[in-house]
Design an enzyme around this catalytic site. Structure first.
Site, mmCIF file in Angstrom:
data_model
loop_
_atom_site.group_PDB
_atom_site.id
_atom_site.type_symbol
_atom_site.label_atom_id
_atom_site.label_comp_id
_atom_site.label_asym_id
_atom_site.label_seq_id
_atom_site.Cartn_x
_atom_site.Cartn_y
_atom_site.Cartn_z
ATOM 1 N N HIS A 60 -19.388 -15.257 94.227
ATOM 2 C CA HIS A 60 -20.723 -15.964 94.390
ATOM 3 C C HIS A 60 -21.074 -16.361 95.513
ATOM 4 O O HIS A 60 -20.204 -16.525 96.593
ATOM 5 C CB HIS A 60 -20.609 -17.395 93.600
ATOM 6 C CG HIS A 60 -20.544 -17.143 91.902
ATOM 7 N ND1 HIS A 60 -20.649 -18.252 91.091
ATOM 8 C CD2 HIS A 60 -20.429 -15.887 91.098
ATOM 9 C CE1 HIS A 60 -20.719 -17.677 89.743
ATOM 10 N NE2 HIS A 60 -20.438 -16.217 89.905
ATOM 11 N N GLU A 62 -22.109 -18.951 97.184
ATOM 12 C CA GLU A 62 -21.827 -20.310 97.716
ATOM 13 C C GLU A 62 -20.417 -20.066 98.261
ATOM 14 O O GLU A 62 -20.169 -20.759 99.503
ATOM 15 C CB GLU A 62 -21.723 -21.350 96.702
ATOM 16 C CG GLU A 62 -23.086 -21.781 96.128
ATOM 17 C CD GLU A 62 -23.413 -20.861 94.908
ATOM 18 O OE1 GLU A 62 -24.153 -21.181 94.264
ATOM 19 O OE2 GLU A 62 -22.672 -19.759 94.581
ATOM 20 N N CYS A 100 -22.862 -22.836 90.158
ATOM 21 C CA CYS A 100 -22.236 -22.966 88.872
ATOM 22 C C CYS A 100 -20.993 -24.223 88.959
ATOM 23 O O CYS A 100 -20.934 -24.649 90.428
ATOM 24 C CB CYS A 100 -21.413 -21.682 88.423
ATOM 25 S SG CYS A 100 -20.068 -21.339 89.727
#
Length: 239
Positions: A60, A62, A100
């Site tokens: 992901h 991030e 998330c």
């Protein structure tokens, strides 16, 4: 700039496709993250770095950013000397999706170790967020960690267009529904992040089987809402 970072400027069509804040963003399985890193280098001067990233090989975006943060923020942990002062940084993200639950947890954990770093996150869309879901709990965790989370508005899209997009002198044009969807998402994010209290002035004719139901009823009665707000409340109530 780090060579493994994506090309600094996004193609226009790619930016519109991934950042469009439509109600049903089908097919948009990647998350794009445009960033600005600021560091004070003197009493009256700041240094700036900017660029963008996207998901890579199942990682992901991030978490990917955290992998590069040592190069983007030299001196964040000091220079290794005893008592060495850490440099302070301010980082702003513009994300096509909100983080998330797992990414939120890792970000909060990282920020707890770096009090000299301030993070702001602007999001175009909310990632699978409902009131009881783990992704919503992750956003509340980020807020508790001091992260300012905001839904992007027209001025934020305009700023991204001017800063991160290979626009070739073209002007940013708002798509249909940009403002309405931004307002709707901002209301939903606000309800997710705020600390909800039971409103004891609600009509006693309502019988709730759980605290969550009382909270939702209270919100519906005590603040302005639109059709989307009511749908969220009814869904949580099981109606």
């Amino acid at each position: 700039m780090i060579t493994k970072l994506d090309s600094v400027l996004l193609p226009r069509k790619k930016f519109i496709y991934h950042y469009k804040n439509m109600r049903w963003a089908r097919g948009r399985h990647e998350t794009y993250l445009c960033f600005v890193v600021k560091r004070r280098v003197g009493p009256d001067s700041l240094s700036f770095d900017f660029g963008h990233l996207r998901n890579r090989n199942g990682c992901h975006v991030e978490v990917l950013f955290l992998r590069y943060i040592g190069a983007l923020c030299p001196g964040l942990w000091g220079c290794g000397g005893t008592g060495e002062r850490r440099l302070s940084y301010s980082i702003t993200w513009f994300c096509s999706w909100s983080p998330c639950a797992n990414c939120s947890f890792r970000l909060a954990q990282f920020l707890s170790q770096t009090p000299n770093l301030r993070l702001r996150i602007f999001v175009s869309r909310l990632y699978f967020c409902d009131f009881e879901g783990t992704d919503s709990e992750g956003l509340r965790m980020l807020k508790k960690a001091g992260v300012q989370i905001t839904v992007m508005t027209y001025k934020d899209y305009f700023y991204c267009w001017q800063t991160f997009v290979a626009r070739k002198q073209s002007h940013f044009k708002a798509w249909e529904g940009l403002h309405q969807n931004s307002v709707r998402l901002a209301r939903k994010l606000n309800r997710i992040l705020q600390v909800l209290h039971i409103d004891h002035t609600c009509s006693p004719s309502f019988k709730a089987t759980s605290t969550d139901e009382i909270i939702i009823i209270s919100v519906c009665l005590s603040q302005p809402c639109d059709t989307e707000d009511l749908r969220d409340a009814f869904k949580l109530l099981g109606l």
